[in-house]
Motif scaffolding. Structure first.
Motif, mmCIF file in Angstrom:
data_model
loop_
_atom_site.group_PDB
_atom_site.id
_atom_site.type_symbol
_atom_site.label_atom_id
_atom_site.label_comp_id
_atom_site.label_asym_id
_atom_site.label_seq_id
_atom_site.Cartn_x
_atom_site.Cartn_y
_atom_site.Cartn_z
ATOM 1 N N ARG A 25 -0.032 -4.059 -4.746
ATOM 2 C CA ARG A 25 0.516 -4.771 -5.905
ATOM 3 C C ARG A 25 1.568 -3.913 -6.597
ATOM 4 O O ARG A 25 2.624 -4.381 -6.984
ATOM 5 N N ALA A 26 1.251 -2.608 -6.738
ATOM 6 C CA ALA A 26 2.192 -1.702 -7.412
ATOM 7 C C ALA A 26 3.497 -1.582 -6.623
ATOM 8 O O ALA A 26 4.576 -1.426 -7.208
ATOM 9 N N LEU A 27 3.389 -1.646 -5.306
ATOM 10 C CA LEU A 27 4.590 -1.516 -4.463
ATOM 11 C C LEU A 27 5.229 -2.880 -4.204
ATOM 12 O O LEU A 27 6.133 -2.997 -3.369
ATOM 13 N N LYS A 28 4.704 -3.926 -4.915
ATOM 14 C CA LYS A 28 5.237 -5.302 -4.796
ATOM 15 C C LYS A 28 5.209 -5.788 -3.350
ATOM 16 O O LYS A 28 6.208 -6.292 -2.829
ATOM 17 N N GLN A 29 4.071 -5.593 -2.694
ATOM 18 C CA GLN A 29 3.901 -6.061 -1.315
ATOM 19 C C GLN A 29 2.706 -7.012 -1.267
ATOM 20 O O GLN A 29 1.773 -6.872 -2.053
ATOM 21 N N HIS A 30 2.722 -7.954 -0.302
ATOM 22 C CA HIS A 30 1.541 -8.794 -0.097
ATOM 23 C C HIS A 30 0.493 -7.985 0.651
ATOM 24 O O HIS A 30 0.827 -7.207 1.548
ATOM 25 N N VAL A 31 -0.772 -8.192 0.296
ATOM 26 C CA VAL A 31 -1.845 -7.352 0.851
ATOM 27 C C VAL A 31 -1.893 -7.417 2.381
ATOM 28 O O VAL A 31 -1.946 -6.385 3.048
ATOM 29 N N GLY A 32 -1.855 -8.634 2.950
ATOM 30 C CA GLY A 32 -1.982 -8.790 4.413
ATOM 31 C C GLY A 32 -0.969 -7.959 5.191
ATOM 32 O O GLY A 32 -1.340 -7.039 5.943
ATOM 33 N N PRO A 33 0.345 -8.214 4.980
ATOM 34 C CA PRO A 33 1.349 -7.431 5.710
ATOM 35 C C PRO A 33 1.244 -5.937 5.392
ATOM 36 O O PRO A 33 1.472 -5.090 6.256
ATOM 37 N N PHE A 34 0.876 -5.618 4.116
ATOM 38 C CA PHE A 34 0.772 -4.216 3.708
ATOM 39 C C PHE A 34 -0.295 -3.485 4.538
ATOM 40 O O PHE A 34 -0.083 -2.374 5.016
ATOM 41 N N LEU A 35 -1.461 -4.164 4.743
ATOM 42 C CA LEU A 35 -2.530 -3.549 5.533
ATOM 43 C C LEU A 35 -2.094 -3.364 6.983
ATOM 44 O O LEU A 35 -2.443 -2.371 7.630
ATOM 45 N N GLN A 36 -1.294 -4.340 7.484
ATOM 46 C CA GLN A 36 -0.779 -4.193 8.864
ATOM 47 C C GLN A 36 0.143 -2.983 8.954
ATOM 48 O O GLN A 36 0.073 -2.189 9.897
ATOM 49 N N ASP A 37 0.998 -2.823 7.927
ATOM 50 C CA ASP A 37 1.897 -1.655 7.906
ATOM 51 C C ASP A 37 1.076 -0.362 7.916
ATOM 52 O O ASP A 37 1.438 0.611 8.583
#
Length: 614
Positions: A25-37
């Motif tokens: 959230r702090a990095l303004k990313q969606h959780v799903g794609p963020f976890l994949q990254d």
């Protein structure tokens, strides 16, 4: 545009610990794609609840083009002062000497002798309480602080701490017993902490004293003693007669002068918790002051607790108005009991002390929750793997829940007089067990056994280990009524023996079978019992041993067991008999089995159950 954006990294402020979902959230990313990254970056098994440290989160934020600042929170914590730039200008302090060595090698006698001389010098009555440390005043006016670390292998962890706060180690070796495993262990700690050693060979007044042998043994284990051209001094002493004690004290003073131990006696005080326990007057902890001076009314923080010093007492129970460096003191006024081995730091005011403790609690909680989370994820993975594998045999019996399938656990509750002993006893208990049975400690604390401990033990099927504490009579009675077992000891080795016995009690028994007799079925007779009711009886010849009617019996056909049960009738011709010997012929009828065929083997056997021990 993109290049310009990259040059202007967005500043971001990160806390010390942050969950993956909050970070995304702090990095303004969606959780799903963020976890994949995250997975692509090499993080394994990351879920939205995974907690990152600030440093890790900062590295991830940099990947997304942010410029992170991590809140270390250290402003809220208390830290010791930086070490002095020039120690040589500081006032000198008494050297801190720890007495180490094998149990029963005369440490206590030696300490008692030193203590007597310190008491005589102070002209008080006997020692009113034992605070694990005391100061001896030399005739020259110099002082030496002695620490008494218990000699059991179990007090290893404490002893390692002891070596941290120590300037000199006196290694006690009995002249009649020479070097023992614990002697070597103490040696190892002293050398790893780079603390100089003086060897005291005790019990030299005994007839079977072998002083030269001890010296040879020590040098064989790498102690470079003076007699053999090294620099470690060896003093022959006797705690009983006092022989050589003054030489020992002189040697300590000389060595401390060479070491030149100094410390500031002003500024914020620092020290170490040697021991803590609950006394009738309240929560008490023995502190060894290393820098600065403690006075009543001062605020100190140790680990996750703090105290406003209500009373400072020395080893003779006298109240002091100040405790300069090198002094061991008992402090009353703690909110909670501090743990032995914690660093003590003076706080400028109560607010700072509270903030530091809150901060440390927060850190511990976060660390704990991240550990629990990791353990939970690990458990889920293991469970999935276990479910995928075939269902194994059912778990253990009533002794306790099992941590692993097939492993029996016995629950324990540990109570001891002081926190150091609690840790040591817990450590010792947890080392016991095998791949079949394991101990599990549900609760451990310093102080006497309470009613809630008994209730807890009764519901959780635990055994209470009581070390060096008195048990109030009403607690004994309550334990008897609740059928709770209490192991009450003052010596750690006895605890070990009893815990081993308790674990052995839940070990499954060794079951073996002893074959008593074998018979071969020659032919099968149908016998008319009444009207049209027939029953098959096997006509047999006894090949080995004897067939007893009372024995358990198996029927084997081509090596496979097709029946296991009891003999119903055993006949010789038409007469009922109790036993038939080798070479005889008999008729055998079994309970609930008639499907005999010629050449079947009938075996009688007994089941032997043997207790096993750890």
């Amino acid at each position: 545009m993109a290049i310009e954006e990259e040059q202007q990294a967005v500043p971001i402020f990160l806390p010390e610990y942050i969950s993956a979902s909050n970070l995304s959230r702090a990095l303004k990313q969606h959780v799903g794609p963020f976890l994949q990254d995250m997975e692509e970056m090499g993080f394994e098994n990351v879920t939205s609840d995974t907690i990152f440290t600030g440093e890790t989160a900062a590295l991830i934020a940099m990947e997304y083009g942010f410029e992170p600042t991590v809140d270390t929170g250290s402003q809220r914590d208390l830290r010791p002062r930086p070490p002095p730039e020039d120690p040589s200008v500081l006032p000198s302090r008494p050297p801190v000497v720890t007495i180490m060595g094998h149990v029963d090698h005369g440490k206590t006698t030696l300490l008692d002798w030193l203590r007597k001389s310190s008491v005589a010098a102070q002209e008080h009555g006997g020692i009113t309480q034992h605070i694990g440390a005391f100061v001896v005043k030399m005739s020259s006016g110099k002082s030496i602080t002695f620490l008494d670390t218990p000699g059991h292998a179990a007090f290893l962890s404490m002893r390692q701490r002891g070596a941290n706060v120590t300037d000199i180690v006196v290694l006690v070796v009995a002249a009649d017993d020479s070097v023992k495993p614990q002697t070597l262990e103490a040696l190892k700690h002293a050398t790893s902490a780079k603390v100089p050693i003086i060897v005291a060979i005790t019990k030299v007044d005994k007839e079977d004293a072998r002083i030269e042998q001890v010296k040879a043994d020590l040098s064989r284990h790498g102690v470079e003693i003076e007699d053999y051209g090294g620099d470690v001094q060896v003093v022959c002493v006797s705690g009983k007669t006092g022989q050589g004690m003054e030489d020992l004290e002189e040697n300590i003073v000389t060595l401390s002068e060479i070491l030149d131990v100094r410390a500031e006696d002003d500024g914020m005080a620092e020290g170490w918790v040697l021991e803590s326990s609950i006394k009738p007057q309240g929560k008490a902890a023995t502190i060894l002051v290393k820098r600065g001076t403690l006075r009543p009314g001062d605020l100190i923080v140790a680990g996750k607790t703090w105290a406003k010093i209500r009373v400072l007492r020395n080893e003779a129970g006298l109240e002091l108005d100040s405790a300069p460096p090198g002094t061991p003191v008992e402090i009353l006024g703690w909110r909670e009991l501090p743990t032995a081995g914690e660093q003590v730091i003076q706080s400028p005011d109560e607010a700072k002390a509270k903030t530091a403790v809150e901060y440390r609690m927060e850190m511990a909680e976060r660390e704990q929750s991240s550990i629990q989370l990791a353990e939970q994820e690990q458990r889920q993975r293991e469970k999935a793997a276990a479910d995928a594998a075939a269902e194994g045999e059912s778990g253990p019996t009533t002794a306790g829940e099992s941590t692993e399938p097939g492993v029996l656990t016995q629950n324990f509750i540990v109570k001891a007089d002081v926190v150091g002993s609690v840790e040591a006893v817990c450590g010792t208990i947890l080392e016991l067990g095998s791949h079949e049975v394991r101990p599990k400690i549900l609760r451990s604390s310093a102080g006497q056994i309470t009613e809630s401990d008994i209730d807890h033990a009764a519901t959780s099927n635990s055994i209470i280990v009581n070390f060096n504490c008195t048990i109030p009579p009403h607690i004994k009675q309550r334990a008897e009524e609740a059928k709770v077992k209490i192991l009450d000891h003052k010596v750690i080795y006895h605890v070990v023996d009893d815990v081993k016995a308790a674990l052995s009690d839940i070990l499954p028994m060794n079951v073996s079978f002893r074959v008593h007799g074998e018979a071969e079925v020659l032919q099968v007779f149908p016998i008319n019992l009444k009207k049209r009711v027939f029953r098959n009886i096997a006509g047999c010849r006894v090949r080995n041993g004897s067939i007893k009617k009372s024995s358990r019996v198996k029927v084997l056909r081509r090596g496979e067991v097709i029946y296991d049960g009891k003999i119903d009738t055993l006949k010789h011709v038409k007469k009922d008999v109790q036993e038939m010997g080798k070479g005889t012929e008999c008729g055998i009828g079994l309970e609930g089995f008639e499907d005999f065929q010629p050449e079947d083997q009938i075996q009688t056997y007994e089941e032997i159950k043997e207790r096993r021990y750890l």
